[in-house]
Enzyme design. Structure first.
Site, PDB file in Angstrom:
ATOM      1  N   GLY A  12       0.826  -1.217   0.000  1.00 54.75           N
ATOM      2  CA  GLY A  12       0.000   0.000   0.000  1.00 54.75           C
ATOM      3  C   GLY A  12       0.856   1.260   0.000  1.00 54.75           C
ATOM      4  O   GLY A  12       2.029   1.239   0.387  1.00 54.75           O
ATOM      5  N   ARG A  16      -2.364   8.198   3.818  1.00 53.07           N
ATOM      6  CA  ARG A  16      -2.572   9.077   4.965  1.00 53.07           C
ATOM      7  C   ARG A  16      -1.265   9.530   5.620  1.00 53.07           C
ATOM      8  O   ARG A  16      -1.251  10.443   6.432  1.00 53.07           O
ATOM      9  CB  ARG A  16      -3.477   8.364   5.994  1.00 53.07           C
ATOM     10  N   THR A  79      -6.495  -5.719   0.132  1.00 57.30           N
ATOM     11  CA  THR A  79      -5.675  -6.632   0.946  1.00 57.30           C
ATOM     12  C   THR A  79      -5.823  -8.092   0.492  1.00 57.30           C
ATOM     13  O   THR A  79      -4.857  -8.861   0.558  1.00 57.30           O
ATOM     14  CB  THR A  79      -6.035  -6.498   2.439  1.00 57.30           C
ATOM     15  N   ASP A 103       2.351  -2.586   8.610  1.00 58.29           N
ATOM     16  CA  ASP A 103       2.162  -1.320   9.329  1.00 58.29           C
ATOM     17  C   ASP A 103       1.721  -1.523  10.778  1.00 58.29           C
ATOM     18  O   ASP A 103       1.121  -0.646  11.377  1.00 58.29           O
ATOM     19  CB  ASP A 103       1.187  -0.398   8.575  1.00 58.29           C
TER      20      ASP A 103
HETATM   21  C1  UD1 Z   1      -7.133  -3.319   7.244  1.00 56.73           C
HETATM   22  C2  UD1 Z   1      -8.325  -4.281   7.383  1.00 56.73           C
HETATM   23  C3  UD1 Z   1      -9.131  -3.903   8.623  1.00 56.73           C
HETATM   24  C4  UD1 Z   1      -8.226  -3.962   9.835  1.00 56.73           C
HETATM   25  C5  UD1 Z   1      -6.966  -3.096   9.650  1.00 56.73           C
HETATM   26  C6  UD1 Z   1      -5.994  -3.375  10.775  1.00 56.73           C
HETATM   27  C7  UD1 Z   1      -9.045  -4.971   5.136  1.00 56.73           C
HETATM   28  C8  UD1 Z   1     -10.038  -4.795   4.049  1.00 56.73           C
HETATM   29  N1  UD1 Z   1      -9.177  -4.186   6.208  1.00 56.73           N
HETATM   30  O1  UD1 Z   1      -7.641  -1.995   7.071  1.00 56.73           O
HETATM   31  O2  UD1 Z   1     -10.243  -4.794   8.788  1.00 56.73           O
HETATM   32  O3  UD1 Z   1      -8.961  -3.542  10.992  1.00 56.73           O
HETATM   33  O4  UD1 Z   1      -6.303  -3.407   8.407  1.00 56.73           O
HETATM   34  O5  UD1 Z   1      -4.913  -2.491  10.745  1.00 56.73           O
HETATM   35  O6  UD1 Z   1      -8.219  -5.844   5.027  1.00 56.73           O
HETATM   36  N2  UD1 Z   1      -2.031  -3.397   1.325  1.00 56.73           N
HETATM   37  C9  UD1 Z   1      -1.475  -4.014   0.220  1.00 56.73           C
HETATM   38  N3  UD1 Z   1      -2.129  -3.972  -0.969  1.00 56.73           N
HETATM   39  C10 UD1 Z   1      -3.352  -3.379  -1.116  1.00 56.73           C
HETATM   40  C11 UD1 Z   1      -3.919  -2.755   0.020  1.00 56.73           C
HETATM   41  C12 UD1 Z   1      -3.233  -2.786   1.236  1.00 56.73           C
HETATM   42  O7  UD1 Z   1      -0.394  -4.574   0.295  1.00 56.73           O
HETATM   43  O8  UD1 Z   1      -3.883  -3.416  -2.228  1.00 56.73           O
HETATM   44  C13 UD1 Z   1      -1.301  -3.464   2.599  1.00 56.73           C
HETATM   45  C14 UD1 Z   1      -0.900  -2.101   3.140  1.00 56.73           C
HETATM   46  O9  UD1 Z   1       0.393  -1.760   2.700  1.00 56.73           O
HETATM   47  C15 UD1 Z   1      -0.908  -2.334   4.659  1.00 56.73           C
HETATM   48  C16 UD1 Z   1      -1.944  -3.440   4.835  1.00 56.73           C
HETATM   49  O10 UD1 Z   1      -2.128  -4.027   3.577  1.00 56.73           O
HETATM   50  O11 UD1 Z   1       0.336  -2.795   5.160  1.00 56.73           O
HETATM   51  C17 UD1 Z   1      -3.285  -2.916   5.339  1.00 56.73           C
HETATM   52  O12 UD1 Z   1      -3.763  -1.947   4.443  1.00 56.73           O
HETATM   53  P1  UD1 Z   1      -4.471  -0.623   4.926  1.00 56.73           P
HETATM   54  O13 UD1 Z   1      -4.848   0.178   3.776  1.00 56.73           O
HETATM   55  O14 UD1 Z   1      -3.663   0.006   6.008  1.00 56.73           O
HETATM   56  O15 UD1 Z   1      -5.828  -1.272   5.542  1.00 56.73           O
HETATM   57  P2  UD1 Z   1      -6.722  -0.692   6.684  1.00 56.73           P
HETATM   58  O16 UD1 Z   1      -7.634   0.326   6.121  1.00 56.73           O
HETATM   59  O17 UD1 Z   1      -5.874  -0.293   7.832  1.00 56.73           O
HETATM   60 MG    MG Z   2      -3.771   0.017   8.114  1.00 55.57          MG
END
Ligand code: UD1
Ligand code: MG
Length: 456
Positions: A12, A16, A79, A103
């Site tokens: 990601g 933010r 995710t 993260d």
């Molecule tokens: C996600 C969870 C949420 C949880 C939270 C905990 C989902 C849909 N939601 O939300 O339920 O409470 O984490 O912290 O899973 N990432 C990728 N590729 C993507 C999108 C994200 O590798 O296409 C990675 C990001 O780099 C990050 C992690 O996945 O390390 C989580 O992504 P983030 O966007 O922070 O999800 P949250 O909105 O926090």
């Molecule tokens: Mg997150």
């Protein structure tokens, strides 16, 4: 074959964070968040690590080196889609995959190990680690039926008013059996508020197949805190520091003010040492017992012996012996070795030099590229002239030499054992042992000159 693999999501952008640097490379306690997550996975006993990279993948891959395998997620479609990118690397595997986010740097290996063991005992297809969050805003909420079984996860943006009132959140950490994991992922849809393939939907997919889902709650919310903004990064830094400093106190170190004392994870401090406020101990720093460090000391990769007292100083990549007194306002630069019982007063800089036992550098010295013996006394303002504009040269000052104030020792030069250098000398030739070197203009007194000058 992998019994216990870790898939770490780090593709990601971290919108933010408002940063050019990928979110997972932002540092906490001196190390990128991702490194803390990898350390926790190692401690939990995983035997294979796959990091999903995407935004800033060159930088993340460069940081990883050979530490973990890498799968690239070209487009950040969610995710669930991210985890799917590990499919080829884990083809044919029958063990358990633990999914972690890059993260959540406050994770501890022991907690992850407990989670894995509970998952194994439960026989579930998917287990999710949950926590009660004081402020659940932004997290996915855990849905349970009337008997407390987990039925799914709903994201903040998709949740109803009522669901938003749930405080039990998804930490983003799961254990999933392979190859079930990839079957579940292939069936995800992106029909939701963010148009993304949500990993969270594997829970309902698993239930649909008649396999159990297990929700395991951790009591420590801090440990699973996700970092999405600089404010959260600062908060996590505070929590991590409090944890490290707390452990030092438990081990017998006095910390005058934990909130203004900053210690990184790899640092060791001996018993009965006292840390004063605004002390930063970084990298591989090791402090002995019975020392008094601070206020205002910043040490990076410094080893200090026992019963040494240092205040207002900056040192990096060097060693300081036992019973040393140092400060205020000193700078020790790399490859410096300060012997036992040395006294370093105010405004002294030492670089790439050895300083022997009991030597005194009391005020205003520059010692560069030098070997200073033991029992040496350097007068105020005395310096080594180590650089001729082209190359650096070494100065040797043998045991028990006495160098008078404001002298320049022009390297390469040797000041012999037990010799004296007269104050104000510029020494360009070796001084033999036990002799006196005077190298300055001779004083001439012209009698009556001032009186005549006034009468003009
Ligand atoms: C996600 C969870 C949420 C949880 C939270 C905990 C989902 C849909 N939601 O939300 O339920 O409470 O984490 O912290 O899973 N990432 C990728 N590729 C993507 C999108 C994200 O590798 O296409 C990675 C990001 O780099 C990050 C992690 O996945 O390390 C989580 O992504 P983030 O966007 O922070 O999800 P949250 O909105 O926090
Ligand atoms: Mg997150």
């Amino acid at each position: 074959m992998s019994e216990f693999a870790a898939i770490i999501l780090a593709a990601g952008k971290g919108t933010r964070m408002k940063s050019r640097l990928p979110k997972v490379l932002h540092k906490l306690s001196g190390k990128p968040m991702l490194e803390h997550v990898l350390d926790a996975a190692d401690e939990a006993g995983v035997d294979d690590e796959i990091v999903i990279v995407g935004f800033g993948s060159e930088k993340v891959t460069e940081f990883l080196g050979t530490r973990a395998r890498v799968a690239i997620q070209k487009e950040q479609l969610g995710t669930g889609h991210a985890v799917l990118q590990a499919r080829d690397l884990l083809k044919g595997e029958k063990g358990t995959a633990m999914i972690l986010c890059g993260d959540t740097p406050l994770l501890e290996g022991s907690e992850l190990k407990k989670f894995y063991e509970t998952h194994k005992e439960s026989g579930a297809g998917v287990s999710v680690l949950t926590a009660d969050a004081p402020n659940p805003f932004g997290y996915g909420r855990i849905l349970r039926d009337t008997v407390g079984r987990v039925t799914g996860i709903v994201e903040e943006k998709d949740a109803t008013e009522e669901q938003r009132r749930i405080h039990e959140i998804n930490t983003g950490i799961y254990c999933v059996e392979m190859p079930l994991l990839f079957e579940l992922l292939e069936n995800l849809s992106n029909d939701n508020a963010q148009g993304e393939y949500y990993l969270t939907d594997i829970l309902t997919e698993c239930l649909k197949r008649g396999r159990d889902v297990c929700g395991i709650k951790t009591r420590d919310f801090d440990m699973v805190m996700g970092i999405n903004s600089r404010r959260q990064l600062a908060e996590a830094q505070r929590v991590m520091n409090a944890r490290i400093v707390g452990r030092l106190m438990d081990a017998g170190v006095t910390v005058m003010d934990p909130a203004s004392t900053f210690v990184e994870k790899g640092v060791r401090v001996g018993q009965d040492t006292i840390l004063y406020p605004f002390t930063w101990l970084e990298g591989e720093t090791v402090i002995g017992s019975d020392c008094v460090i601070g206020p205002q000391v910043r040490f990076t990769n410094v080893t200090v012996g026992d019963a040494t007292e240092i205040q207002f100083a900056y040192a990096h990549d060097c060693r300081v012996g036992s019973g040393v007194k140092m400060g205020p306002y000193d700078h020790l630069r790399p490859d410096t070795v300060i012997g036992d019982k040395v006294k370093i007063g105010n405004f002294v800089e030492v670089k790439n030099s050895n300083v022997g036992t009991g030597t005194k550098l009391p005020h205003l010295q520059y010692i560069g590229d030098s070997d200073v013996g033991s029992g040496v006394n350097m007068g105020c303002g005395t310096i080594t002239v180590n650089y001729d504009g082209n190359a650096k040269h070494r100065t040797t000052i043998e045991d028990d030499a006495f160098v008078g104030c404001n002298s320049n020792l022009v390297a390469p030069v040797t000041i012999g054992r037990g010799s004296y250098v007269a104050a104000g000398s510029t020494i360009t030739k070796n001084v033999p042992a036990d002799s006196l070197a005077v190298a300055r203009g001779k004083q001439v007194n012209i009698e009556g000159w001032a009186k005549k000058h006034r009468q003009k």
